[in-house]
Design a protein around this motif. Structure first.
Motif: not given
Length: 123
Positions: A31-38, A47-61
């Motif tokens: 939901i946060l990914i969709l919010w930021y992209v929208s 940019e998403l990695l920096r905005r989503l405090d606490g997410i790992t690269q593998s989880t974001l991928t």
């Protein structure tokens, strides 16, 4: 065994759309990914990695790939060094913006009373 109102097939059939939606956006970060992209229209991975405090690269991928697979995000890969990847909403993703806006408004009203949304009316 006593009748269970949740075992009624009509009730279960009505839950299918919500179950499907939950399967698509049920990841912790989706939901946060969709919010930021929208909000920003286009987001790069970093940019998403920096905005989503606490997410790992593998989880974001993983979450980005699932949203792309489910038709919410478009991934544009630029052949340059270092590689550049941008994410934007698809038509399906754009159609989900009103849902995100309503979720934000509901949260402001019921979960965060007194919160002043700096992004209000920006989408």
């Amino acid at each position: 065994m006593a009748d269970n109102k949740f075992m009624n097939q009509d009730v279960m059939a009505r839950c299918v759309p919500m179950s499907t939606l939950q399967a698509v956006i049920g990841g912790k970060w989706k939901i946060l990914i969709l919010w930021y992209v929208s909000f920003y229209k286009v987001q790069r991975f970093g940019e998403l990695l920096r905005r989503l405090d606490g997410i790992t690269q593998s989880t974001l991928t993983k979450q980005l790939r699932e949203l792309e697979r489910d038709g919410f995000l478009h991934r544009e890969i630029y052949k340059e060094i270092p590689p550049k990847v941008e994410y934007s909403l698809t038509e399906l993703g754009e159609s989900f913006i009103p849902v995100l806006e309503r979720m934000m408004a509901w949260s402001e009203t019921y979960l965060c009373p007194g919160y002043v949304n700096p992004y209000e009316k920006s989408l």
